[in-house]
Write a protein that holds these residues in place. Structure first.
Motif, PDB file in Angstrom:
ATOM      1  N   GLY A  63      -8.732  -5.857  -0.580  1.00 38.00           N
ATOM      2  CA  GLY A  63      -8.545  -4.406  -0.681  1.00 38.00           C
ATOM      3  C   GLY A  63      -9.548  -3.638   0.155  1.00 38.00           C
ATOM      4  O   GLY A  63      -9.211  -2.666   0.812  1.00 38.00           O
ATOM      5  N   ASN A  64     -10.797  -4.092   0.131  1.00 35.57           N
ATOM      6  CA  ASN A  64     -11.828  -3.436   0.939  1.00 35.57           C
ATOM      7  C   ASN A  64     -11.613  -3.688   2.417  1.00 35.57           C
ATOM      8  O   ASN A  64     -11.858  -2.819   3.244  1.00 35.57           O
ATOM      9  N   LYS A  65     -11.173  -4.875   2.746  1.00 38.41           N
ATOM     10  CA  LYS A  65     -10.988  -5.219   4.152  1.00 38.41           C
ATOM     11  C   LYS A  65      -9.862  -4.385   4.761  1.00 38.41           C
ATOM     12  O   LYS A  65      -9.956  -3.933   5.886  1.00 38.41           O
ATOM     13  N   TRP A  66      -8.785  -4.185   4.031  1.00 37.75           N
ATOM     14  CA  TRP A  66      -7.622  -3.480   4.563  1.00 37.75           C
ATOM     15  C   TRP A  66      -7.714  -1.974   4.381  1.00 37.75           C
ATOM     16  O   TRP A  66      -7.261  -1.219   5.213  1.00 37.75           O
ATOM     17  N   PHE A  67      -8.245  -1.519   3.269  1.00 39.93           N
ATOM     18  CA  PHE A  67      -8.189  -0.091   2.941  1.00 39.93           C
ATOM     19  C   PHE A  67      -9.545   0.573   2.786  1.00 39.93           C
ATOM     20  O   PHE A  67      -9.629   1.720   2.395  1.00 39.93           O
ATOM     21  N   GLY A  68     -10.623  -0.141   2.995  1.00 38.23           N
ATOM     22  CA  GLY A  68     -11.942   0.448   2.888  1.00 38.23           C
ATOM     23  C   GLY A  68     -12.442   0.458   1.456  1.00 38.23           C
ATOM     24  O   GLY A  68     -12.002  -0.314   0.603  1.00 38.23           O
ATOM     25  N   LEU A 101     -12.158   2.904  -0.753  1.00 34.41           N
ATOM     26  CA  LEU A 101     -11.405   3.775  -1.659  1.00 34.41           C
ATOM     27  C   LEU A 101     -10.804   3.017  -2.841  1.00 34.41           C
ATOM     28  O   LEU A 101     -10.949   3.457  -3.988  1.00 34.41           O
ATOM     29  N   PRO A 102     -10.126   1.871  -2.660  1.00 33.61           N
ATOM     30  CA  PRO A 102      -9.605   1.146  -3.826  1.00 33.61           C
ATOM     31  C   PRO A 102     -10.706   0.723  -4.793  1.00 33.61           C
ATOM     32  O   PRO A 102     -10.515   0.778  -6.008  1.00 33.61           O
TER      33      PRO A 102
END
Length: 75
Positions: free
Chosen positions: A56-61, A63-64
């Motif tokens: 989640g952090n790798k793809w969306f930063g 924020l998730p």
């Protein structure tokens, strides 16, 4: 009294085309000059470090992660 805010100003670095080409050439030459084993080891280290990040952090930063932690505090 005037306050001196010179320390707050950020300096913008400009690179001319020739300087950029020179920099990139130096980087490529230094990479090629390294032994094959060193290059392979660096690639493996970079790959291992990138796999440590949650997807989640790798793809969306972040924020998730922030949303998830906000909901965990509420519960």
């Amino acid at each position: 009294m005037k306050s001196n805010n010179n320390h707050l100003k950020k300096e913008v670095i400009t690179i001319k085309g020739n300087d950029y080409v020179k920099y990139m050439t130096e980087q490529v030459v230094s990479y090629i000059d390294q032994p094959k084993e060193v290059r392979k080891q660096k690639r493996l280290e970079q790959k291992a470090n990138s796999q440590m990040l949650p997807i989640g952090n790798k793809w969306f930063g972040a924020l998730p992660f922030a949303i998830k932690s906000m909901f965990k505090k509420v519960e």
